[in-house]
Each structure stands twice: as C-alpha cells, then as structure tokens.
Design a protein around this motif. Structure first.
Motif, PDB file in Angstrom:
ATOM      1  N   ALA A 167       3.874   4.139  -8.573  1.00 24.60           N
ATOM      2  CA  ALA A 167       3.249   3.055  -7.811  1.00 24.60           C
ATOM      3  C   ALA A 167       2.152   2.383  -8.616  1.00 24.60           C
ATOM      4  CB  ALA A 167       2.697   3.601  -6.501  1.00 24.60           C
ATOM      5  N   LEU A 168       1.297   3.175  -9.239  1.00 23.99           N
ATOM      6  CA  LEU A 168       0.203   2.599 -10.024  1.00 23.99           C
ATOM      7  C   LEU A 168       0.745   1.778 -11.189  1.00 23.99           C
ATOM      8  CD1 LEU A 168      -2.901   2.586  -9.965  1.00 23.99           C
ATOM      9  CD2 LEU A 168      -2.858   4.504 -11.568  1.00 23.99           C
ATOM     10  N   CYS A 175       0.860  -1.188   0.000  1.00 22.86           N
ATOM     11  CA  CYS A 175       0.000   0.000   0.000  1.00 22.86           C
ATOM     12  C   CYS A 175       0.896   1.238   0.000  1.00 22.86           C
ATOM     13  CB  CYS A 175      -0.889  -0.014   1.240  1.00 22.86           C
ATOM     14  SG  CYS A 175      -1.913   1.458   1.465  1.00 22.86           S
ATOM     15  N   LEU A 176       0.531   2.227  -0.771  1.00 21.82           N
ATOM     16  CA  LEU A 176       1.330   3.458  -0.843  1.00 21.82           C
ATOM     17  C   LEU A 176       0.942   4.390   0.297  1.00 21.82           C
ATOM     18  CD1 LEU A 176       3.445   5.150  -2.357  1.00 21.82           C
ATOM     19  CD2 LEU A 176       1.568   6.123  -3.700  1.00 21.82           C
ATOM     20  N   GLY A 177       1.862   4.593   1.240  1.00 18.61           N
ATOM     21  CA  GLY A 177       1.684   5.566   2.300  1.00 18.61           C
ATOM     22  C   GLY A 177       2.042   6.953   1.809  1.00 18.61           C
ATOM     23  N   HIS A 218       2.770  13.366  -6.951  1.00 15.14           N
ATOM     24  CA  HIS A 218       2.223  12.888  -8.220  1.00 15.14           C
ATOM     25  C   HIS A 218       3.156  11.862  -8.861  1.00 15.14           C
ATOM     26  CE1 HIS A 218      -0.770  16.409  -9.135  1.00 15.14           C
ATOM     27  NE2 HIS A 218      -0.870  15.967  -7.898  1.00 15.14           N
ATOM     28  N   GLU A 219       4.451  12.120  -8.814  1.00 16.97           N
ATOM     29  CA  GLU A 219       5.415  11.187  -9.400  1.00 16.97           C
ATOM     30  C   GLU A 219       5.361   9.837  -8.682  1.00 16.97           C
ATOM     31  OE1 GLU A 219      10.187  11.037 -10.591  1.00 16.97           O
ATOM     32  OE2 GLU A 219       9.500  12.349  -8.973  1.00 16.97           O
ATOM     33  N   ASN A 261      -2.355  -0.516  -6.195  1.00 14.55           N
ATOM     34  CA  ASN A 261      -3.653   0.141  -6.400  1.00 14.55           C
ATOM     35  C   ASN A 261      -4.280   0.622  -5.102  1.00 14.55           C
ATOM     36  OD1 ASN A 261      -4.507  -2.234  -5.165  1.00 14.55           O
ATOM     37  ND2 ASN A 261      -6.282  -2.484  -6.503  1.00 14.55           N
ATOM     38  N   PHE A 262      -3.536   0.534  -3.996  1.00 12.66           N
ATOM     39  CA  PHE A 262      -4.061   0.839  -2.664  1.00 12.66           C
ATOM     40  C   PHE A 262      -3.269   2.002  -2.090  1.00 12.66           C
ATOM     41  CE2 PHE A 262      -5.050  -1.298   1.725  1.00 12.66           C
ATOM     42  CZ  PHE A 262      -6.099  -0.420   1.920  1.00 12.66           C
TER      43      PHE A 262
END
Length: 346
Positions: free
Chosen positions: A39-40, A17-19, A33-34, A45-46
């Motif tokens: 990550a996507l 998961c992206l913190g 944004h970068e 996707n979380f």
C-alpha cells in the motif's frame, strides 16, 4: 494516488485508506506487513485501525491489529510516512472485556495510552470514537427507535475536554467520529463552536456503499456545510459488492463463510440490487469491485475510502480503483438501479 486533505488541517492523505480489521484473525502478522508495504509503495499513506480489531470482537484477539502495525513501524522505522487513525471502542456488551466505562476521562486516557504502546508510536494522527455511547441507530439498524431505558446523560463537553488535553499533550493530533448520526455529529460540532479551545471533529467514519447510501440522507449536507469529511467503511459491503457471493456461492475463507452472522448485506433486496449492479459493470467491461469502489471514490463528501483485503490480489484491485473514472452514463444507470431498489441494506 489521488490525495485529499483532512478537513480543517494541512494534512494530506491518500483518497484510498488502508483498512486493517482482519489482521490478527483472518490475516497473519506477515500478511499485514506485506499489505502495508504494498500500500505504501502505491502511494497509500493513510491507515485506519482500532483498539477493538481484529474482528469479530473477542477477548483473545482484541488489539492484535494495532500490535501488527506497531511491529511494522518498529521493523521499518517509517512512522513518519503514515497518517495513522485509530479508535476507542464504545460501551457495549461485546466490549466488556476491554472496559465498561464508555468515554469517561479515565477510559479515554487508558485507551489512547494502550494504543500508543501497541502501535509503538508517540502520537496518533486521527483519534475516533468508534460508536456513540447513547442508544441510537448504528451497526445495521436503519431507523432511530425511542428507548425509555436509555439513561445516557449528555457528556459531550467532558469528552471533548479530555480529547483536548490529549491533543495538548501531543498524544493525538485530531479527532473524529464513527458510526455517528446527524444529531450526534452536529451536537459535537456545536459544542466545539460554542466553547473555544475544544477540539473540532474533522471526520466521521460511517458505512457507505452502493447498497447503503443512507449517508446521503442528512449526513452528506453536514459534510458539505460543516466541512467534515466522510471516511467510508465497507465500500464493498463485506465483500458482497465483489460479486463473489452471487448465485448463492459461499467461497472458502470468505467473511460470510467464516462469520455467517454477518448478514447485513445478504437480504433478498440486497442480493437483487447486487445482481443489477453486477450486470451494469459487465456491460461496461468493469469488475463489480472496480465499479463499486470507483463510485465511492467519486462522491464529493468523501475524504478517504477505507478498503480492506484478505489477500494481495484483492488489495491490488482495490487500490487500483483510484484509476477508474465512471462516465456520466454509468453514474446515471447506477442512479436508476438505486431508485428502483434504494438502500436495500441498513
């Protein structure tokens, strides 16, 4: 990217998961944004955020992170590609600039509507209570200490009723806890079992890493028997488990250099344990970061591992940890170190 399912739903989320809590302070909007773009692209996707972020909490910067995510959604028109989690800040001295009413109905409604506006979305997939209203052991306090001045009245039924209404309105889809104890977790779960129609807590976001495995004491069994997933935060212990602070180093722009009061993982026993883990990782040609994150990824009670980064190199290494599998030999040696210096950081 490995996928898991949010418990009691059919929603698939990435095991990583992206913190986002540094965006708006240590990271600019463009950097946020970068990170989301990368990550996507890597199958993450979380995303997890909170109305309190960026950290440290301040009246000037609170909710900056949600605004950065919102501008990214607006720019890319890709809200449907992300499973989004956010949180309402609990009642505390450090959050008086947000509100003082805790999880009262008006506070919950106001918090959700404010987050939706900043995030530029119509709904939040997972909405979490950032920490309990009652006085208990969280945020670095190892044990529960009875406090006669704690006049908290059990309002869990009312909290769940308000969350139910927000679900029915389509503003949030599911609910979760954060920095919660075994008692609090079971109290919420039992209330939703006894009273039909109240939403069930499906996740709990607590700290978990090689220096703090206290989740295994009580909470792990709840995860197993009640099917409530852990969203592990601080898997690198404020960056300590990258090894960058060993040898009394204090790199420029690092969290501990910028915010020296963040000492949760900097005590003597924590440093000693970190040194032992660092040597073990070297023995098997791994970075300490890779080993620490791969360990968290491997735990059976983990729904997702919340990684964070202040630069792209860190982000790339953190996400790549999903491709690392630790052998039984390494895991056994991790247990040896843990048994010698168990949970050196609360």
């Amino acid at each position: 990217m490995e996928l898991t399912t949010l418990p009691h739903t059919d929603i698939e989320v990435s095991k990583i998961c992206l913190g986002t809590m540094t965006w708006g302070n240590q990271n600019t909007e463009a950097e946020g944004h970068e990170q989301m773009n990368y990550a996507l692209d890597q199958g993450v996707n979380f995303f997890d955020t909170a109305e309190l972020y960026s950290i440290p909490a301040s009246a000037e910067r609170h909710s900056n992170t949600e605004k950065i995510i919102g501008s990214w959604f607006q720019k890319n028109q890709n809200r449907d590609k992300v499973i989004l989690a956010s949180k309402i800040a609990g009642k505390a001295d450090m959050t008086k600039f947000i509100r003082t009413t805790g999880f009262q109905k008006d506070a919950l409604i106001s918090a959700v509507e404010g987050s939706l506006e900043r995030l530029q979305t119509d709904y939040i997939d997972l909405y979490q209570l950032h920490w309990p209203e009652r006085k208990t052991n969280f945020f670095g306090q190892r044990g529960y200490v009875y406090d006669a001045s704690d006049f908290w009245e059990d309002n869990i039924h009312q909290v769940l009723e308000t969350l139910r209404d927000l679900v029915q309105e389509g503003k949030i889809r599911h609910v979760g806890l954060s920095n919660e104890t075994p008692w609090g977790t079971m109290r919420f779960l039992e209330e939703s079992k006894v009273h039909a129609g109240l939403p069930r807590m499906i996740t709990v976001q607590n700290s978990y890493n090689l220096l703090n495995r206290e989740y295994e004491i009580g909470m792990a069994e709840i995860s197993h028997r009640e099917n409530i997933g852990l969203l592990a935060y601080s898997p690198l212990a404020f960056g300590v488990l990258s090894g960058k602070y060993l040898g009394e180093r204090l790199p420029d722009n690092s969290r501990l250099k910028l915010f020296p009061n963040y000492k949760r993982y900097s005590g003597k026993t924590a440093v000693a344990a970190t040194q032992n883990y660092y040597k073990l990782a070297q023995d098997y040609d791994l970075s300490l970061t890779q080993m620490a994150l791969a360990f968290v990824n491997s735990r059976p009670f983990i729904t997702s591992n919340i990684i964070g980064a202040t630069n792209m190199h860190q982000l790339e290494e953190n996400i790549a940890s999903i491709d690392i599998s630790l052998t039984d030999e390494i895991l056994n040696k991790i247990e040896t170190i843990h048994n010698e210096i168990p949970n050196p950081a609360p």
